[in-house]
Enzyme design. Sequence first.
Site, PDB file in Angstrom:
ATOM      1  N   TYR A  90     -50.900   2.264  48.130  1.00 21.92           N
ATOM      2  CA  TYR A  90     -51.276   0.711  47.062  1.00 21.92           C
ATOM      3  C   TYR A  90     -52.864   0.968  47.029  1.00 21.92           C
ATOM      4  CZ  TYR A  90     -47.005  -0.625  46.942  1.00 21.92           C
ATOM      5  OH  TYR A  90     -45.470  -1.167  47.627  1.00 21.92           O
ATOM      6  N   HIS A 149     -41.780   5.432  52.382  1.00 18.65           N
ATOM      7  CA  HIS A 149     -41.683   4.895  51.586  1.00 18.65           C
ATOM      8  C   HIS A 149     -40.606   5.318  50.605  1.00 18.65           C
ATOM      9  CE1 HIS A 149     -45.248   3.095  48.475  1.00 18.65           C
ATOM     10  NE2 HIS A 149     -44.078   3.200  47.682  1.00 18.65           N
TER      11      HIS A 149
END
Length: 318
Positions: A90, A149
């Site tokens: 992010y 992730h």
Amino acid sequence: MEQRYFLLRNGVKIPAIGYGTGIAKGISKHPAAIAKRFVKETAKNILIPGFKEQNKYPLRMDLRKDRMLKRVSKAALEEGYRLFDTARAYQYSESYIGENLFGGGYSREDIFVITKATNEAQRNRAVREELEISLQQLGTDYVDLYLLHWPQTGTYPEAWKVMEEIYADGRAKAIGMCNCHIHHLEELEKTAEIVPMVNELECHPLLQQHKVRNYCQEKGIQIIAHTPAGKMNVKIRESEKMKRIAQTHGVSVSQAVLRWHYQLGDVSIPNTVNLRHMKENIAIWNFVLSDLEMAEIASLDCGERIWPNPDTADFMKL
């Protein structure tokens, strides 16, 4: 008072609703980058027909997201959020969250922080090194939950062994996976000493993941629902069933959806930079959905995904 947390298999308390940061490009930190992007976008707007419509994330949106993330993540603490979900992928989100989380009367033990290792770190055998970068950005010496992730083909079982070492070292109070089907978790079981404590995956009324959910419940794996309101897809937002349920309880449709997750036993991670929505998302404690209402929401399941299917995803782009 109604319990507002769940217990992970190792006894760690995780709040039932968190604040999801999403991507923040941090462009406001670099004036030269702003000027460069402005010149490029201006030229493309002139030279390329329809560029404005095609460019999903123009400069002005990146700048707005940066400003709003700083503001709203700070406000989230004041509104009672204690779970913050971010990721190395992010970009600057870890940094912005780190600026707001600690100090101001909140001890480290008050805050539950989740971050995630990238697919690139898996490929480069650099999961531990990437965690150190995340810790530096967040301004803490441990995270409460560290996740891989994606179950990247060919790398995640080996990366999981590093996750186990990180857990043993105390750099993460709990460890888990994201976006796993059952066969991904079964593959880990062949070599893992620790079964993942969490599976964070896309889950909302249009994609309810019943088989994965049942498997995780049997194995003591906590479900964390990302994209829990399905980005307010029109099939959710305009559903007569959802609108009726929301109206019955005097809440918004998104609040009804988040309450549905809570009663299923899911941790929810709604993502917003809208202050009003952020306040709404955590205000789900004054009503209870009936069994019939839970069943009505369950009937909306149609297998519709927003994010890539981990079985067909291009992990080089994620």
